[in-house]
Design a protein around this motif. Sequence first.
Motif, PDB file in Angstrom:
ATOM      1  N   ALA A 146     -56.297  -9.676  39.225  1.00 44.13           N
ATOM      2  CA  ALA A 146     -55.313  -9.781  38.145  1.00 44.13           C
ATOM      3  C   ALA A 146     -54.540  -8.477  37.947  1.00 44.13           C
ATOM      4  CB  ALA A 146     -56.003 -10.191  36.851  1.00 44.13           C
ATOM      5  N   ARG A 147     -55.192  -7.329  38.171  1.00 47.83           N
ATOM      6  CA  ARG A 147     -54.526  -6.052  37.935  1.00 47.83           C
ATOM      7  C   ARG A 147     -53.897  -5.479  39.202  1.00 47.83           C
ATOM      8  NH1 ARG A 147     -57.093  -1.201  38.983  1.00 47.83           N
ATOM      9  NH2 ARG A 147     -56.252  -0.289  37.068  1.00 47.83           N
ATOM     10  N   HIS A 148     -54.054  -6.160  40.341  1.00 48.99           N
ATOM     11  CA  HIS A 148     -53.578  -5.616  41.604  1.00 48.99           C
ATOM     12  C   HIS A 148     -52.054  -5.650  41.678  1.00 48.99           C
ATOM     13  CE1 HIS A 148     -53.974  -4.179  45.616  1.00 48.99           C
ATOM     14  NE2 HIS A 148     -53.385  -5.231  46.162  1.00 48.99           N
ATOM     15  N   LYS A 149     -51.498  -4.679  42.377  1.00 45.63           N
ATOM     16  CA  LYS A 149     -50.059  -4.631  42.600  1.00 45.63           C
ATOM     17  C   LYS A 149     -49.791  -3.859  43.883  1.00 45.63           C
ATOM     18  CE  LYS A 149     -49.558  -0.571  39.605  1.00 45.63           C
ATOM     19  NZ  LYS A 149     -48.867  -0.023  38.391  1.00 45.63           N
ATOM     20  N   THR A 169     -54.195  -8.735  48.892  1.00 44.65           N
ATOM     21  CA  THR A 169     -55.288  -9.071  47.981  1.00 44.65           C
ATOM     22  C   THR A 169     -56.543  -9.450  48.750  1.00 44.65           C
ATOM     23  OG1 THR A 169     -53.612  -9.932  46.470  1.00 44.65           O
ATOM     24  CG2 THR A 169     -55.894 -10.465  45.984  1.00 44.65           C
ATOM     25  N   ARG A 193     -62.046 -11.327  39.983  1.00 43.05           N
ATOM     26  CA  ARG A 193     -60.889 -11.875  39.262  1.00 43.05           C
ATOM     27  C   ARG A 193     -60.146 -10.778  38.501  1.00 43.05           C
ATOM     28  NH1 ARG A 193     -64.050 -17.067  36.821  1.00 43.05           N
ATOM     29  NH2 ARG A 193     -63.815 -18.493  38.588  1.00 43.05           N
ATOM     30  N   ARG A 194     -60.893  -9.872  37.884  1.00 46.73           N
ATOM     31  CA  ARG A 194     -60.248  -8.786  37.140  1.00 46.73           C
ATOM     32  C   ARG A 194     -59.438  -7.898  38.067  1.00 46.73           C
ATOM     33  NH1 ARG A 194     -61.367  -3.602  36.163  1.00 46.73           N
ATOM     34  NH2 ARG A 194     -63.377  -3.721  37.232  1.00 46.73           N
ATOM     35  N   LEU A 195     -60.001  -7.582  39.232  1.00 47.73           N
ATOM     36  CA  LEU A 195     -59.297  -6.725  40.184  1.00 47.73           C
ATOM     37  C   LEU A 195     -58.054  -7.412  40.743  1.00 47.73           C
ATOM     38  CD1 LEU A 195     -62.377  -5.260  42.086  1.00 47.73           C
ATOM     39  CD2 LEU A 195     -60.914  -4.072  40.441  1.00 47.73           C
ATOM     40  N   THR A 204     -47.664 -10.702  44.105  1.00 48.25           N
ATOM     41  CA  THR A 204     -47.557  -9.260  44.293  1.00 48.25           C
ATOM     42  C   THR A 204     -46.397  -8.911  45.216  1.00 48.25           C
ATOM     43  OG1 THR A 204     -49.230  -9.403  46.048  1.00 48.25           O
ATOM     44  CG2 THR A 204     -49.983  -8.790  43.876  1.00 48.25           C
ATOM     45  N   THR A 245     -51.772 -15.258  44.602  1.00 46.32           N
ATOM     46  CA  THR A 245     -51.744 -13.895  44.090  1.00 46.32           C
ATOM     47  C   THR A 245     -50.962 -12.982  45.020  1.00 46.32           C
ATOM     48  OG1 THR A 245     -53.885 -13.471  45.136  1.00 46.32           O
ATOM     49  CG2 THR A 245     -53.906 -14.093  42.838  1.00 46.32           C
TER      50      THR A 245
END
Length: 294
Positions: A57-60, A65, A53-55, A288, A284
Motif C-alpha cells: 500500500a505504501r510502495h511507490k 511490487t 499488504r502494508r508495504l 505505481t 498494484t
Amino acid sequence: MSDLSDLRVKIDQIDDQIQDLIIERTAIVEHVRTAKGDDHIYMRPAREAAILRRLVARHKGRFPTNSLIRIWREIISTLTLMQGPLSIAVYAPGNQTGLWDVARDHYGVQVPLLPVPTKTGVLRAITEGSANVGVLPLPEAEEEGPWWPNLVSGDTAGIKVIGMLPFHDAGNTRSETRLGMVVSKLAPEATGDDRTLIALHLTEGMSRDRLNQVFAKSKAEVTAFLGQVPGLGSDDERLHLIELAGFLETDGPTLKKVQRELGEFCLSLDTIGAYATPVSVAMTDAATTEAAIS
C-alpha cells in the motif's frame, strides 16, 4: 566521472543502511522470542499478510511490487525459522515442479522443503510431525482422489487450510500447477480481508444457483465452488467444498443461518480453513507505474 562515483558511494551507503536495519530487525525478533518463551506460536500467516499488504500500500516508484514482496518473504521466513522448527511438505509428484517453485518463492531459500509424491502423504507428514506445513494443489471440480475431504474426518481432521499460494504473482514456475493451498495444524486468524473454506455435507445434490440463493439469503458471499464428492452415506449425498468471502466461524451467525436455510438437507457444515486474500500485484504495479508517469 566524479558524479558517477558519487552515486556509487551513495548506493553503497544505502546498502549498508539496509543491512544494518536487517541486523536490527533480527535482534528485535530474538527479543520477541525470549519474551514469549519456548511455547509461543512463531508462525503467524495473518501477521505476515498484514505486513505485506502494508508495504504494498505504501510502495511507490518503479521497483516492481512483486520483487518487493519476494524480498520481504525471504526476511519473514528466515526470521520465522530462527524462532523455531519450520519445514514444508510439498506435493511434487514426478516432474511436476510448479508447486515446489511457488513454495520456494513464498518460504525462501533457508526453509527446508520436503518433496512428497502423494497428496495424502503431505497430510501424513503434518500429522506425523515431519513437517509443520504442507502445500497442496488447488482443488479441481472433477479431480480424482481429492485431498480436502480428509480435513473433515479422521486423524487429519485437525489440519486446516491457512493460506493460498501464491500470495503474489507466481513468478517463474516450471509447470502449469501454479496455485496451491497451505495446510497446517495452526488455527486460522483473521486479517480483515479473508476467505473461509467450508465443507458442506448435503443429503442430496443441489445446483449452484440454489446454493447461491441460500448463501445470499444468509448474507454470505460465495467466491468459488471448488469441489464436490459423494457423501459417506447414501449415493445421493454430496460433500461440497465452497469458498466464502470474509472470516467466518462454524458457530458464527452467518454460517448458522446457512444451516437453518438448508434445513433437513444439511447433514453438516464444517469450516476447514480460512486465509488472507492474496495481493493483486498486477493492479498494484499498474497503479505505481501510472503514479511514476504522472
